[in-house]
Design a protein around this motif. Structure first.
Motif, PDB file in Angstrom:
ATOM      1  N   ALA A  65       5.336   0.043  -3.217  1.00  0.00           N
ATOM      2  CA  ALA A  65       6.060  -0.239  -4.455  1.00  0.00           C
ATOM      3  C   ALA A  65       6.975   0.932  -4.818  1.00  0.00           C
ATOM      4  CB  ALA A  65       5.076  -0.518  -5.591  1.00  0.00           C
ATOM      5  N   CYS A  66       6.468   2.158  -4.709  1.00  0.00           N
ATOM      6  CA  CYS A  66       7.311   3.327  -4.995  1.00  0.00           C
ATOM      7  C   CYS A  66       8.488   3.406  -4.032  1.00  0.00           C
ATOM      8  CB  CYS A  66       6.494   4.616  -4.916  1.00  0.00           C
ATOM      9  SG  CYS A  66       5.451   4.915  -6.330  1.00  0.00           S
ATOM     10  N   THR A  67       8.232   3.132  -2.763  1.00  0.00           N
ATOM     11  CA  THR A  67       9.302   3.195  -1.773  1.00  0.00           C
ATOM     12  C   THR A  67      10.376   2.150  -2.060  1.00  0.00           C
ATOM     13  OG1 THR A  67       7.751   4.010  -0.110  1.00  0.00           O
ATOM     14  CG2 THR A  67       9.803   3.074   0.687  1.00  0.00           C
ATOM     15  N   ALA A  91       1.536   5.997   0.928  1.00  0.00           N
ATOM     16  CA  ALA A  91       1.277   5.081   2.042  1.00  0.00           C
ATOM     17  C   ALA A  91       0.588   5.809   3.196  1.00  0.00           C
ATOM     18  CB  ALA A  91       2.580   4.441   2.512  1.00  0.00           C
ATOM     19  N   LEU A  92       1.014   7.025   3.484  1.00  0.00           N
ATOM     20  CA  LEU A  92       0.374   7.794   4.545  1.00  0.00           C
ATOM     21  C   LEU A  92      -1.049   8.183   4.158  1.00  0.00           C
ATOM     22  CD1 LEU A  92       0.720   9.233   7.293  1.00  0.00           C
ATOM     23  CD2 LEU A  92       1.427  11.243   6.004  1.00  0.00           C
ATOM     24  N   GLY A  93      -1.246   8.565   2.916  1.00  0.00           N
ATOM     25  CA  GLY A  93      -2.569   8.956   2.450  1.00  0.00           C
ATOM     26  C   GLY A  93      -3.538   7.802   2.330  1.00  0.00           C
ATOM     27  N   SER A  94      -3.028   6.590   2.283  1.00  0.00           N
ATOM     28  CA  SER A  94      -3.918   5.433   2.156  1.00  0.00           C
ATOM     29  C   SER A  94      -4.843   5.295   3.356  1.00  0.00           C
ATOM     30  CB  SER A  94      -3.100   4.156   1.959  1.00  0.00           C
ATOM     31  OG  SER A  94      -2.359   3.857   3.121  1.00  0.00           O
ATOM     32  N   THR A  95      -4.379   5.727   4.515  1.00  0.00           N
ATOM     33  CA  THR A  95      -5.233   5.621   5.694  1.00  0.00           C
ATOM     34  C   THR A  95      -6.419   6.572   5.623  1.00  0.00           C
ATOM     35  OG1 THR A  95      -3.833   7.172   6.901  1.00  0.00           O
ATOM     36  CG2 THR A  95      -3.374   4.824   7.185  1.00  0.00           C
TER      37      THR A  95
END
Length: 159
Positions: A65-67, A91-95
């Motif tokens: 959403a931010c992107t 998004a990267l930290g979600s993993t």
């Protein structure tokens, strides 16, 4: 039935559940005094599989959403650069919710991925620098394109 159990074990491994069990076995012995801060943090912040999936989904959707919302403010380089970079980091930290933060960092520093990781992190810094300090729309656009390319290389580096 055995194939189902194997699939479940593989899913647990991908989510990081076996890693936590191994950490607990290792720290229960005499080496508990030499455990690091991150090991203590991981042990105290154990999440269930359902909580991990919720955390991943919330963080990933927030990042996307931010992107996508950053595209609305593209002509304001400061807002664009900060929002776009924050979205990518979310998004990267979600993993990390799925595999754990320690394993995430270990995978990012894997010899196969180290150059892609370095380029991706450098492109994030360059994009923020171009947006916040230089205030150049063209340079910010080029930095974002570099960031997309570095992210693509990062994702494909392990495949």
């Amino acid at each position: 039935m055995e194939k189902m159990n194997q699939a479940l074990e593989k899913m647990k491994m991908l989510v990081g559940m076996e890693v936590e069990e191994e950490d607990e076995e290792q720290t229960s012995g005499p080496s508990r005094d030499s455990s690091s801060f991150i090991d203590d943090f991981n042990r105290n912040c154990a999440l269930s599989s359902k909580q991990r999936l919720y955390g991943f989904a919330i963080c990933f959707v927030s990042g996307l959403a931010c992107t996508f919302l950053s595209m609305l403010v593209f002509f304001h380089p400061i807002k664009f650069g900060v929002t776009f970079t924050f979205g990518n980091l979310l998004a990267l930290g979600s993993t990390a919710f799925l595999i754990g933060p320690k394993r995430q960092v270990t995978m990012m520093l894997d010899p196969v991925r180290i150059y892609a990781t370095a380029l991706y992190l450098a492109s994030i810094i360059i994009a923020l620098f171009c947006a916040v300090y230089v205030h150049s729309k063209i340079l910010t656009l080029f930095a974002v394109i570099l960031e997309f390319g570095a992210l693509f290389w990062y994702v494909e580096s392990d495949a």
